[in-house]
Structures are given as C-alpha cells and as structure tokens.
Design a protein around this motif. Sequence first.
Motif, short mmCIF file in Angstrom:
data_model
loop_
_atom_site.label_atom_id
_atom_site.label_comp_id
_atom_site.label_asym_id
_atom_site.label_seq_id
_atom_site.Cartn_x
_atom_site.Cartn_y
_atom_site.Cartn_z
N GLY A 83 0.80 -1.23 0.00
CA GLY A 83 0.00 0.00 0.00
C GLY A 83 0.83 1.28 0.00
O GLY A 83 0.29 2.38 0.00
N ARG A 84 2.18 1.15 0.03
CA ARG A 84 3.06 2.33 0.04
C ARG A 84 3.63 2.55 -1.35
O ARG A 84 4.06 1.60 -1.99
CB ARG A 84 4.22 2.09 1.00
CG ARG A 84 4.19 2.96 2.23
CD ARG A 84 5.40 2.67 3.11
NE ARG A 84 6.55 3.47 2.71
CZ ARG A 84 7.80 3.03 2.73
NH1 ARG A 84 8.05 1.77 3.07
NH2 ARG A 84 8.80 3.81 2.39
N THR A 85 3.63 3.81 -1.80
CA THR A 85 4.21 4.10 -3.12
C THR A 85 5.67 4.48 -2.94
O THR A 85 5.99 5.46 -2.26
CB THR A 85 3.45 5.27 -3.80
OG1 THR A 85 2.07 4.84 -3.92
CG2 THR A 85 4.01 5.57 -5.17
N ILE A 86 6.55 3.68 -3.53
CA ILE A 86 7.99 3.94 -3.40
C ILE A 86 8.47 4.78 -4.60
O ILE A 86 9.22 5.72 -4.44
CB ILE A 86 8.80 2.62 -3.34
CG1 ILE A 86 8.24 1.72 -2.23
CG2 ILE A 86 10.29 2.88 -3.15
CD1 ILE A 86 8.41 2.25 -0.83
N LEU A 87 8.04 4.38 -5.81
CA LEU A 87 8.38 5.14 -7.02
C LEU A 87 7.09 5.65 -7.65
O LEU A 87 6.12 4.89 -7.77
CB LEU A 87 9.13 4.27 -8.03
CG LEU A 87 10.48 3.69 -7.60
CD1 LEU A 87 11.08 2.86 -8.73
CD2 LEU A 87 11.44 4.79 -7.21
N GLN A 88 7.13 6.92 -8.04
CA GLN A 88 5.90 7.54 -8.56
C GLN A 88 6.17 8.15 -9.93
O GLN A 88 6.87 9.16 -10.02
CB GLN A 88 5.47 8.63 -7.59
CG GLN A 88 3.99 8.73 -7.43
CD GLN A 88 3.66 9.72 -6.32
OE1 GLN A 88 4.47 9.95 -5.43
NE2 GLN A 88 2.49 10.30 -6.39
N GLN A 89 5.67 7.49 -10.98
CA GLN A 89 5.75 8.07 -12.33
C GLN A 89 7.15 8.58 -12.67
O GLN A 89 7.31 9.72 -13.11
CB GLN A 89 4.75 9.22 -12.45
CG GLN A 89 3.34 8.88 -12.03
CD GLN A 89 2.57 8.16 -13.12
OE1 GLN A 89 2.51 8.62 -14.24
NE2 GLN A 89 2.00 7.03 -12.80
N VAL A 90 8.15 7.73 -12.47
CA VAL A 90 9.53 8.15 -12.73
C VAL A 90 9.82 8.08 -14.23
O VAL A 90 9.65 7.03 -14.84
CB VAL A 90 10.53 7.25 -11.96
CG1 VAL A 90 11.96 7.48 -12.44
CG2 VAL A 90 10.41 7.50 -10.47
N SER A 91 10.25 9.21 -14.79
CA SER A 91 10.59 9.25 -16.23
C SER A 91 11.91 9.99 -16.40
O SER A 91 12.10 11.06 -15.81
CB SER A 91 9.52 9.97 -17.03
OG SER A 91 8.32 9.25 -16.97
N VAL A 92 12.81 9.41 -17.18
CA VAL A 92 14.07 10.09 -17.46
C VAL A 92 14.73 9.42 -18.66
O VAL A 92 14.47 8.24 -18.95
CB VAL A 92 15.01 10.05 -16.22
CG1 VAL A 92 15.61 8.67 -15.99
CG2 VAL A 92 16.14 11.07 -16.33
N SER A 93 15.57 10.17 -19.38
CA SER A 93 16.37 9.59 -20.47
C SER A 93 17.84 9.83 -20.14
O SER A 93 18.22 10.96 -19.82
CB SER A 93 16.05 10.28 -21.80
OG SER A 93 14.80 9.86 -22.24
N ILE A 94 18.62 8.78 -20.24
CA ILE A 94 20.06 8.92 -20.00
C ILE A 94 20.77 8.53 -21.30
O ILE A 94 20.77 7.36 -21.69
CB ILE A 94 20.52 8.02 -18.84
CG1 ILE A 94 19.73 8.36 -17.56
CG2 ILE A 94 22.03 8.16 -18.60
CD1 ILE A 94 19.99 7.43 -16.40
#
Lengths: 213, 260
Positions: A13-24
């Motif tokens: 029930g805990r959100t650890i990652l939220q909508q993570v977006s990135v380009s490397i």
Amino acid sequence: MIQLEQLSWQTSGRTILQQVSVSIPSGTYAMLMGPTGCGKTTLLEIICGLRQPSSGRVLLDGKDVTFLEPRERGIGYVPQDLALFPGLRVREQIGFAPRLRGVPQAEVDAQVVQLASQFGISHLLDRLPDLLSGGEKQRVALARALAARPRLLLLDEPLSALDEGMRAEAVALLQSVQQVHSLTVLHVTHSSSEAAALGTLHLRMAAGRLEVE
Amino acid sequence: MRLNRSNLCWLALALIAVGYLAFWALLLAATATYSTPDSWLHVLRSPEIRHATLMSLLTCTLAAALALLLAVPVGYLMSRLEFRGKAWLDAALDVPIILPPLVVGLCLLIFFQTWGGKQIEKIIPFTYQLSGVVLAQFVVAAAFAIRTMRGTFQHLPARPEDVALTLGCTRFQALWHVALPAARRGMVAAFCIAWARSLGEFGPILVFAGATRMKTEVLPTTVWLELSVGNLDAAVAVSLFMVLLAVLVLVAVRATGEKV
C-alpha cells in the motif's frame, strides 16, 4: 541510451516510485542522489530486472526490456554490499559470466588476466573474498560486472565502504573504466564530491519522484 | 566474584542446565554399566546384529540422501520466494515432525492399500520390505532436512544470486553455481541430521515394514526384538552402539558450524 517511462512501484500500500521518467543518453555518467529509503535501490533493481515495476516501461537503446529477465538485458549491477560469491576465488568471480556463456577456457583466462591487470588485482586472483580488503572487493565486483560486457553499469553506492584516500583512487578508476569501456553508468551516491567528480548528468530522487538537476 | 543478584540468577540457571545434563549422564552411565564390554562385543558380532547394523547403515544413508535431494529445492523455495499461503505450507512441512510416529507408519500402510499405492507397489514393493524401511525413515527425516536447509538458505544473503542473474544466470543456474556452493556446510548438516533421525526411527518402520529378522530388521527393531524376548544384554549393547553413532553424527554436525 536508457529511458524510463512513467515507472511506478508500490508495496504493501506504500508508493515507493511515482511516475519516474528520465532519459540517459549513451556514454553518460549519471549520478543519482537522494535521502535514504527514497527508492534509489528499488529503481536500480527495476532497471536490471530484479523487480517488476507496478507500471511503466524500461527501454534500452529503444528496446522495451521491462519484461525481459535480468540475464537478457546486458546490464551490469554492482550492489552496495558488492555481493561477491562466497567460496569462489577472484579468478572464478571475474570469469563467472564468460564461462557461463560457454566461452572457451583459454579465452576466459585471457579475459580474466586482462581485467585483473586493468583493475590492479592480478596478485589477488587466487584469493577468496573473505581475504580481500574493502577496496579490493570493490575492484573485483567491478571487474566481475565488466566481464559480462554490459551496455549499462548500475552502481549502488559502490564507494561507501572506502576511506577518503581510497575513495579518490576509486573515483579515478571509475572514470577510466567508463571511458575505456564506453559505458553508460548510473551511479547512486550520498556524496556530493563524488557526484561532482564523476557525474555528467545529475539526478535527484525525493518522495518517489525523480528530477534532473 | 561477588555473589550479587545477577550472578545468583546465572548460577540458578546453570544449576538447572547441569541438573538436566547430569540426569542424562546418569541414564547413559547406568545403561553402559549394565553389562560388560566383552558382552557387548559378543552381541555385536552375532550375524543378526551385524546384518541389522549393515541394514541400518544402508537404509539411513539412502533415506538421508533422498531427504537432502528433496530438502535443497524445498528449502530454497521456502527461503527465497514470498507467496500467498506460504505460512500454511511452512506449517504443513513440519507435520511429519509433530505426528506421532505410529501414525506416520499407519498412514503409509493405508496409502499403499489404496489404488494409487498399489500401482506404485507394482513397480517398487514397499510394504513389509526393506524399501519400506527407507521410505518410513525418509518421510520423517525429510522434514528435519528441509528445516535445516531452509535455515541455511535464510542465513545466506540473496544478493549474490541476484548479481548472478544479471551476469547471465537463470534462476536454476544461480542456485547451482552460487547458492549451493555457499550452502555446502548446511547440506552436510542436513544430511547428518536426516541420517541420525533415520537411525532412531522405529514406530513407522514397525508398522509399515514390520520387524522380520534378517529382512526388515534395523538397529531400533533389534532393540525391540531383543527386549521382547527378555535379552536385555543384547538390547543394551545395540543401544550403546546407537548412542555412539548418534554422538559421532552430532560431532560431524557441530564441525560444519551449522546451528540446528
């Protein structure tokens, strides 16, 4: 190039990652910073396939690898505790990945010797992990990861167990490794000086969200 | 050392432990002094006892090897995978440990009277056979071996196996190349515990395999057979021999460094 698209991860029930977006972009040395427990290790585990995201995608060079097994991704992973294989000598640790792929023994040996020489651990090849110092273990773990010829290298606080003197040496080693092997690196750290010395891209994670600095 | 309250507490606890060990020492001493070493040797050289010894060594080794073969994958599964109903499965795996031994034997006997059991017996006969002795030993010993292997894998960090997966291993290869070499001492301990447990197994063997002299007779059966005809000297000699074997196994387990 590595792209993370809308990655989320929840547990109990805990959100650890939220909508993570990135380009490397390829060849980048990306530094990831953030407070303890903010999800940095979870993100690395999702990228290398040890965890499945609740939603979102991981793309490597444009290919969706979200549902590929870790062995199919070509990603090297060096965890914080380095996780050397107990009971295997340094020679066997470095030769682990090539031997697994059926590379002939003579070629495996040559590759082990070459990597050991590059990392300055040629004199340690017949030692067991228990008899290595923190710095030596770190070099063995890096050599073992590179022996698999990864496209991307994930480093989870690899220098945290080293003292100040050794850390400067290790920073130089990481810089040279990234350049020699033309790697894309994602390196988690708590040290601003480490990030300043190594990073060409700086990312910060807080409350499950990722920002480019 | 001053005798303060804390020391008194430790002294009282130590006395309880010493008292328990002293009771066991008295039991063994009484058994050991019941007859003479000459009498033990005479008994242990008899063809029946030698046959039972050989059968015990053979069946215990087979049962322990089979138990280890089962315990490694099940122990690994229980220590590494989280799944719904795991607590129930965990409890179910301990059932053979808490079941009365005679009930285990009865369950085996009844199962091999069913249609499925009879089909199995067409290939390998178990009931009242030496193979039945191995099976009876295995069903209980396996539960102890699983418990030991589960503990062993739980104490080993999973991280090296994770790294092995990123280096090109399948999950099975990570188990084979990384977890198993690291679990060697635990495997030796699990084998020894399963072997020792098999050596002392009696109830299920009596019910399922019977107590036929020179056929399904193993050392615990010998003690029972000798007691039933009033030959206490022979029962004592065989019992002391089993105590010796058990002590040797205990030393072997301790030498592995595993806590059980």
